[in-house]
Motif scaffolding. Structure first.
Motif, mmCIF file in Angstrom:
data_model
loop_
_atom_site.group_PDB
_atom_site.id
_atom_site.type_symbol
_atom_site.label_atom_id
_atom_site.label_comp_id
_atom_site.label_asym_id
_atom_site.label_seq_id
_atom_site.Cartn_x
_atom_site.Cartn_y
_atom_site.Cartn_z
ATOM 1 N N GLN A 183 0.921 -1.286 0.069
ATOM 2 C CA GLN A 183 0.121 -0.050 0.205
ATOM 3 C C GLN A 183 0.821 1.279 -0.103
ATOM 4 O O GLN A 183 0.794 2.371 -0.764
ATOM 5 C CB GLN A 183 -0.849 -0.090 1.132
ATOM 6 C CG GLN A 183 -1.728 1.171 1.287
ATOM 7 C CD GLN A 183 -3.124 0.980 0.228
ATOM 8 O OE1 GLN A 183 -3.256 0.202 -0.568
ATOM 9 N NE2 GLN A 183 -3.809 2.380 0.218
ATOM 10 N N ALA A 184 1.955 1.434 0.668
ATOM 11 C CA ALA A 184 2.779 2.384 0.894
ATOM 12 C C ALA A 184 3.535 2.489 -0.489
ATOM 13 O O ALA A 184 3.600 3.793 -0.951
ATOM 14 C CB ALA A 184 3.805 2.101 1.986
ATOM 15 N N GLU A 187 0.855 4.143 -3.074
ATOM 16 C CA GLU A 187 0.850 5.617 -2.696
ATOM 17 C C GLU A 187 1.909 6.389 -2.852
ATOM 18 O O GLU A 187 1.913 7.637 -3.471
ATOM 19 C CB GLU A 187 0.141 5.651 -1.237
ATOM 20 C CG GLU A 187 -1.098 4.923 -0.912
ATOM 21 C CD GLU A 187 -1.637 5.078 0.273
ATOM 22 O OE1 GLU A 187 -0.932 5.755 1.204
ATOM 23 O OE2 GLU A 187 -2.853 5.052 0.509
ATOM 24 N N GLU A 188 3.108 5.849 -2.851
ATOM 25 C CA GLU A 188 4.301 6.520 -3.282
ATOM 26 C C GLU A 188 4.135 6.661 -4.833
ATOM 27 O O GLU A 188 4.641 7.906 -5.329
ATOM 28 C CB GLU A 188 5.519 5.814 -2.520
ATOM 29 C CG GLU A 188 6.822 6.779 -3.089
ATOM 30 C CD GLU A 188 8.006 5.999 -2.628
ATOM 31 O OE1 GLU A 188 9.198 6.496 -3.090
ATOM 32 O OE2 GLU A 188 7.919 4.927 -2.194
ATOM 33 N N GLU A 189 4.007 5.780 -5.414
ATOM 34 C CA GLU A 189 3.821 5.802 -6.933
ATOM 35 C C GLU A 189 2.976 6.596 -7.464
ATOM 36 O O GLU A 189 2.942 7.530 -8.375
ATOM 37 C CB GLU A 189 3.647 4.383 -7.422
ATOM 38 C CG GLU A 189 3.536 4.376 -8.955
ATOM 39 C CD GLU A 189 4.685 4.313 -9.796
ATOM 40 O OE1 GLU A 189 4.539 4.346 -11.092
ATOM 41 O OE2 GLU A 189 5.885 4.235 -9.193
ATOM 42 N N ALA A 190 1.532 6.507 -6.649
ATOM 43 C CA ALA A 190 0.474 7.528 -7.304
ATOM 44 C C ALA A 190 0.437 8.789 -6.652
ATOM 45 O O ALA A 190 -0.142 9.780 -7.172
ATOM 46 C CB ALA A 190 -0.932 6.814 -6.429
ATOM 47 N N GLY A 191 1.307 9.214 -5.547
ATOM 48 C CA GLY A 191 1.543 10.618 -5.040
ATOM 49 C C GLY A 191 0.304 10.973 -4.137
ATOM 50 O O GLY A 191 -0.082 12.181 -4.082
ATOM 51 N N GLY A 192 -0.349 10.003 -3.615
ATOM 52 C CA GLY A 192 -1.380 10.456 -2.443
ATOM 53 C C GLY A 192 -1.995 9.354 -1.993
ATOM 54 O O GLY A 192 -1.631 8.251 -2.423
#
Length: 426
Positions: A183-184, A187-192
């Protein structure tokens, strides 16, 4: 290697999910000068205009308006999805190992997925200051694997073992301390912060050309990205004709097409209506002079198991584009549409093969008979011959892919004339 094959391989390698495939195609259309239309806004269409629209991030439709009054629509339909594993909500399974909970998407061969490096890609919905935004993600590294059980513990593995997708095909992510790390990473890849997702597994093996004469191409998702690519290239290369050329790449074919961006939706029907309204054309007259090519790969005769094929209708890889027939209308090619497609291939100097299921082996269905329920025009079901359909790594022919591009370019440049039940394609 032919530059057309290199371009196909680049597309296949970039299409790590259905969303990435659609984004790649729309990028090509934008580079070719096509204007994006929004379904939520009024359309201002002009003679000579080039347009495209998307739905759901996975379906792509494009068309050109000729300078002269068009006689009808010449359409192709292919699909952007492929059998794979979809990541479930609350997807981490914890214990002595951390695994990923998945479920099958489409009818797949499961065994080839095991013992291969895998990763995850797709679409996520991210919370931002401006609201929820859709973003593509791809964890571009060897991230997980589905390990086989050793032969010592599964003596039936080579004797027709039945795979259980709730047990046998769950990928291994890491050790007990890996909880929350995926998940982390996403979210780092997606930017949010991720509020929703449509994520799928994909194999890390790239497309390759092989064979004694480098005549074969293997890749993930040849069914049906090979046809989607060939139709797109033919669409872009075609000279102007007397009809409106229309490219359709739908989603959800592998699960029955019943989605808002699938062939069973009203996407094509409503788009054709809006085009006719925007150009002041009579929709029924236009449809009566229209034609559809449904392009979805076909089964080649298997080199080790020719007994599974109909002896007189058994396509071979690199033997030409395939016309598909079925008496129960799973494929909707009839005498008229077969004759028209053969005429197209004559113009393009492309060989044509035929496919029928063995009478005692039921086959699958495809886009043609589904789209006909919404847009009823003569339709030819075609495809490119391939091996290992619905494996995670499929095989087809290099020359067949080029033949499809040439055939579709000739098709879009042609003209269909209909007089009652008489059809003429020139």
């Amino acid at each position: 290697m032919d530059h057309r094959t290199e371009k196909l391989m680049a597309f296949l390698d970039a299409s790590v999910s259905v969303y990435h495939a659609a984004a790649y195609l729309t990028g090509i259309l934008q580079d070719a000068g096509y204007t994006r239309l929004s379904e939520g806004e009024a359309w201002n269409l002009t003679a000579g205009g080039k347009y495209y629209l998307t739905r759901g991030g996975t379906a792509v439709l494009a068309f050109r308006v000729p300078e002269t009054t068009p006689k009808g629509f010449l359409m192709t339909a292919s699909h952007s999805d492929r059998p794979t594993f979809k990541v479930k909500e609350n997807g981490e399974l914890t214990g002595k190992y951390t695994r990923l909970a998945t479920e099958k998407y489409g009818g797949m061969l499961m065994a080839p997925w095991l013992d291969r490096p895998l990763s995850v890609a797709g679409r996520v919905l991210v919370e931002t200051e401006d609201g929820v935004q859709s973003r593509l993600v791809d964890i571009d590294r060897d991230l997980m694997m589905i390990p086989n059980v050793a032969i010592h513990m599964n003596r039936q593995a080579n004797e027709g073992y039945k795979w259980n997708p709730a047990v046998d095909t769950l990928p291994l992510l890491g050790g007990a301390d890996a909880t929350g790390k995926l998940q982390a990473l996403l979210e780092e890849e997606a930017g949010g912060k991720i509020l929703g997702h449509d994520l799928y597994l994909y194999i890390r093996q790239k497309a390759t050309v092989w064979g004694i004469d480098e005549e074969y191409i293997s890749s993930a998702a040849l069914d049906d990205l090979q046809c989607a690519w060939g139709c797109t290239q033919g669409f872009l290369k075609a000279e102007d004709g007397n009809s409106i050329p229309m490219l359709c790449v739908f989603d959800s074919e592998e699960v029955g097409s019943a989605s808002v961006q699938g062939a069973a939706s009203k996407l094509l029907e409503s788009t054709l209506s809006r085009i006719c309204a925007g150009l002041g054309l009579d929709e029924q007259v236009m449809l009566s002079n229209s034609f559809m090519i449904s392009a979805d790969n076909a089964h080649a005769v298997h080199p080790n198991h020719p007994e599974f094929a109909d002896a007189n209708n058994a396509p071979v890889v690199n033997g030409g584009v395939v016309l598909k027939f079925n008496a129960s209308q799973r494929y909707c090619t009839d005498g008229v549409s077969a004759a028209i497609f053969r005429k197209v291939c004559q113009k393009a100097d492309v060989k044509v093969q035929t496919y029928c299921n063995r009478a005692d082996i039921p086959g699958g269905s495809t886009l043609g008979n589904i789209s006909l329920s919404h847009v009823s025009v003569p339709t030819a079901d075609i495809g490119l011959p391939q091996l290992a359909m619905h494996s995670c790594y499929e095989t087809a022919g290099v020359r067949d892919a080029i033949d499809l591009e040439n055939a579709i370019a000739a098709y879009y440049a042609g003209s269909l004339e209909v007089d009652g039940d008489d059809y003429r394609f020139v």
